[in-house]
Scaffold this motif. Structure first.
Motif, PDB file in Angstrom:
ATOM      1  N   LEU A 141      55.493  43.457  34.609  1.00 30.10           N
ATOM      2  CA  LEU A 141      54.168  43.857  34.142  1.00 30.10           C
ATOM      3  C   LEU A 141      53.059  43.157  34.926  1.00 30.10           C
ATOM      4  CD1 LEU A 141      54.925  43.921  30.314  1.00 30.10           C
ATOM      5  CD2 LEU A 141      54.577  45.908  31.815  1.00 30.10           C
ATOM      6  N   ILE A 142      53.276  41.910  35.298  1.00 37.89           N
ATOM      7  CA  ILE A 142      52.304  41.189  36.120  1.00 37.89           C
ATOM      8  C   ILE A 142      52.243  41.805  37.515  1.00 37.89           C
ATOM      9  CG2 ILE A 142      51.849  38.990  37.295  1.00 37.89           C
ATOM     10  CD1 ILE A 142      52.925  37.626  34.705  1.00 37.89           C
ATOM     11  N   GLN A 143      53.404  42.058  38.114  1.00 39.05           N
ATOM     12  CA  GLN A 143      53.452  42.651  39.455  1.00 39.05           C
ATOM     13  C   GLN A 143      52.751  44.005  39.500  1.00 39.05           C
ATOM     14  OE1 GLN A 143      57.632  42.738  40.332  1.00 39.05           O
ATOM     15  NE2 GLN A 143      57.627  40.675  41.194  1.00 39.05           N
TER      16      GLN A 143
ATOM     17  N   GLY B 227      39.929  41.368  41.934  1.00 45.79           N
ATOM     18  CA  GLY B 227      39.990  40.156  41.144  1.00 45.79           C
ATOM     19  C   GLY B 227      39.453  40.344  39.733  1.00 45.79           C
ATOM     20  N   PHE B 228      39.806  39.403  38.908  1.00 47.79           N
ATOM     21  CA  PHE B 228      39.368  39.433  37.517  1.00 47.79           C
ATOM     22  C   PHE B 228      39.116  38.002  37.063  1.00 47.79           C
ATOM     23  CE2 PHE B 228      43.871  38.767  37.491  1.00 47.79           C
ATOM     24  CZ  PHE B 228      44.076  37.827  36.499  1.00 47.79           C
TER      25      PHE B 228
ATOM     26  N   LEU C  43      35.727  33.491  47.139  1.00 42.47           N
ATOM     27  CA  LEU C  43      36.747  32.441  47.087  1.00 42.47           C
ATOM     28  C   LEU C  43      37.828  32.683  48.140  1.00 42.47           C
ATOM     29  CD1 LEU C  43      37.127  31.979  43.235  1.00 42.47           C
ATOM     30  CD2 LEU C  43      36.252  30.294  44.870  1.00 42.47           C
ATOM     31  N   ALA C  44      38.275  33.935  48.256  1.00 42.14           N
ATOM     32  CA  ALA C  44      39.296  34.258  49.259  1.00 42.14           C
ATOM     33  C   ALA C  44      38.768  34.011  50.670  1.00 42.14           C
ATOM     34  CB  ALA C  44      39.756  35.699  49.095  1.00 42.14           C
ATOM     35  N   ALA C  45      37.503  34.353  50.922  1.00 45.09           N
ATOM     36  CA  ALA C  45      36.915  34.134  52.239  1.00 45.09           C
ATOM     37  C   ALA C  45      36.811  32.644  52.547  1.00 45.09           C
ATOM     38  CB  ALA C  45      35.529  34.790  52.318  1.00 45.09           C
ATOM     39  N   ARG C  46      36.367  31.867  51.577  1.00 43.16           N
ATOM     40  CA  ARG C  46      36.246  30.416  51.781  1.00 43.16           C
ATOM     41  C   ARG C  46      37.621  29.800  52.017  1.00 43.16           C
ATOM     42  NH1 ARG C  46      32.330  26.328  50.783  1.00 43.16           N
ATOM     43  NH2 ARG C  46      30.911  28.059  51.090  1.00 43.16           N
ATOM     44  N   ALA C  47      38.615  30.242  51.264  1.00 38.46           N
ATOM     45  CA  ALA C  47      39.983  29.753  51.479  1.00 38.46           C
ATOM     46  C   ALA C  47      40.461  30.133  52.872  1.00 38.46           C
ATOM     47  CB  ALA C  47      40.918  30.322  50.411  1.00 38.46           C
ATOM     48  N   GLY C  48      40.152  31.359  53.305  1.00 38.21           N
ATOM     49  CA  GLY C  48      40.516  31.812  54.644  1.00 38.21           C
ATOM     50  C   GLY C  48      39.877  30.963  55.725  1.00 38.21           C
ATOM     51  N   ASP C  49      38.632  30.545  55.483  1.00 42.12           N
ATOM     52  CA  ASP C  49      37.950  29.657  56.428  1.00 42.12           C
ATOM     53  C   ASP C  49      38.699  28.330  56.588  1.00 42.12           C
ATOM     54  OD1 ASP C  49      35.981  31.578  56.711  1.00 42.12           O
ATOM     55  OD2 ASP C  49      34.526  30.524  55.413  1.00 42.12           O
ATOM     56  N   GLN C  50      39.425  27.959  55.553  1.00 39.75           N
ATOM     57  CA  GLN C  50      40.201  26.716  55.567  1.00 39.75           C
ATOM     58  C   GLN C  50      41.632  26.946  56.063  1.00 39.75           C
ATOM     59  OE1 GLN C  50      38.769  23.723  54.740  1.00 39.75           O
ATOM     60  NE2 GLN C  50      36.911  24.932  54.623  1.00 39.75           N
TER      61      GLN C  50
ATOM     62  N   ARG D 215      45.657  31.385  52.853  1.00 35.27           N
ATOM     63  CA  ARG D 215      45.689  32.776  52.403  1.00 35.27           C
ATOM     64  C   ARG D 215      45.960  32.804  50.896  1.00 35.27           C
ATOM     65  NH1 ARG D 215      50.431  35.908  54.442  1.00 35.27           N
ATOM     66  NH2 ARG D 215      51.312  35.254  52.500  1.00 35.27           N
ATOM     67  N   VAL D 216      45.045  33.342  50.138  1.00 29.75           N
ATOM     68  CA  VAL D 216      45.180  33.440  48.684  1.00 29.75           C
ATOM     69  C   VAL D 216      46.144  34.582  48.354  1.00 29.75           C
ATOM     70  CG1 VAL D 216      43.973  33.915  46.510  1.00 29.75           C
ATOM     71  CG2 VAL D 216      42.859  32.541  48.284  1.00 29.75           C
ATOM     72  N   GLU D 217      47.126  34.277  47.544  1.00 30.21           N
ATOM     73  CA  GLU D 217      48.069  35.307  47.089  1.00 30.21           C
ATOM     74  C   GLU D 217      47.773  35.733  45.659  1.00 30.21           C
ATOM     75  OE1 GLU D 217      51.908  33.595  47.788  1.00 30.21           O
ATOM     76  OE2 GLU D 217      51.745  33.892  49.953  1.00 30.21           O
ATOM     77  N   ARG D 218      47.227  34.815  44.895  1.00 31.09           N
ATOM     78  CA  ARG D 218      46.888  35.126  43.505  1.00 31.09           C
ATOM     79  C   ARG D 218      45.832  34.127  43.056  1.00 31.09           C
ATOM     80  NH1 ARG D 218      51.290  33.989  39.053  1.00 31.09           N
ATOM     81  NH2 ARG D 218      50.275  32.002  39.023  1.00 31.09           N
ATOM     82  N   GLN D 219      44.878  34.607  42.280  1.00 33.15           N
ATOM     83  CA  GLN D 219      43.900  33.687  41.712  1.00 33.15           C
ATOM     84  C   GLN D 219      43.675  34.018  40.252  1.00 33.15           C
ATOM     85  OE1 GLN D 219      39.548  34.505  42.667  1.00 33.15           O
ATOM     86  NE2 GLN D 219      40.506  35.146  44.579  1.00 33.15           N
ATOM     87  N   THR D 220      43.528  32.972  39.475  1.00 36.15           N
ATOM     88  CA  THR D 220      43.259  33.124  38.058  1.00 36.15           C
ATOM     89  C   THR D 220      42.026  32.291  37.737  1.00 36.15           C
ATOM     90  OG1 THR D 220      45.611  33.370  37.578  1.00 36.15           O
ATOM     91  CG2 THR D 220      44.184  32.819  35.732  1.00 36.15           C
TER      92      THR D 220
END
Length: 153
Positions: free
Chosen positions: A68-70, A94-95, A118-125, A128-133
Motif C-alpha cells: 500500500l505504501i509502494q 510530496g505530501f 528539499l530535494a533540490a537542496r539535498a541534490g546540491d549536497q 538523492r532523496v528516495e522518500r521524505q516524510t
C-alpha cells in the motif's frame, strides 16, 4: 458515494492501471486504515483482522502495508509508527502530514514546492532523496478551540 467507497474505488482503478494485484487482504487493510481517521498501528490492524481471519499473522499485515505504501495508497507516520490512508492517491508528489497531538486526527496537505526545494537542496549536497516524510505536530482547529479560554465577558 461515501469518501471510503471513493478511496477504495480509486485504489482499485490505480492498481488495475498499474497491473498490480489489489488482493482482498490489501483492500481490507486499506479500508481499516481509512476508517480509523487517525494513525493505525500494525498490531491494531492485526488485532482487527485476526477477528475476521484467525490465520492472519504479522508478516501478512506488513506485506500488505508495504504494498500500500509502494502504491501511494498509505503513508507511514514515522513519529507514531502508524499508518494513515493517503487522501489523494492520484497525487504523485510530496505530501506533509498535520497530526493533532490531542485527538490524533491526521490531515494530509500538499505543498509540492517544499518537497521540491528539499530535494533540490539535498541534490546540491550530492544526496538523492528516495522518500521524505514531513510531519507537523500540533493542535487541529477543534482541539485548539477547546484549549483556548473563552474571551467572553
Amino acid at each position: 458515494m461515501s469518501q471510503l467507497h471513493t478511496l477504495l474505488a480509486q485504489a482499485d482503478a490505480q492498481c488495475l492501471a498499474r497491473g498490480v494485484r489489489f488482493t482482498p487482504i490489501r483492500r481490507r487493510v486499506l479500508e481499516l486504515i481509512a476508517a480509523s481517521g487517525g494513525g493505525l498501528k500494525a498490531y491494531d490492524l492485526l488485532d482487527q483482522l485476526s477477528v475476521e481471519h484467525a490465520a492472519t499473522r504479522p508478516p501478512t499485515i506488513y506485506r500488505a502495508l508495504e504494498f500500500l505504501i509502494q502504491q501511494g495508497l498509505v503513508h507511514r507516520i514515522e513519529s507514531q509508527n502508524a499508518y494513515v490512508a493517503c487522501a489523494c492517491p492520484e497525487h504523485a508528489h510530496g505530501f506533509q502530514l498535520l497530526i493533532c497531538r490531542a485527538c490524533g486526527q491526521v490531515e494530509e496537505i500538499h505543498f509540492d514546492e517544499i518537497s521540491e526545494q528539499l530535494a533540490a537542496r539535498a541534490g546540491d549536497q550530492g544526496f538523492r532523496v528516495e522518500r521524505q516524510t514531513i510531519e507537523l505536530i500540533g493542535l487541529c482547529a477543534p482541539c485548539l478551540a477547546l484549549s483556548t479560554p473563552s474571551t467572553r465577558s
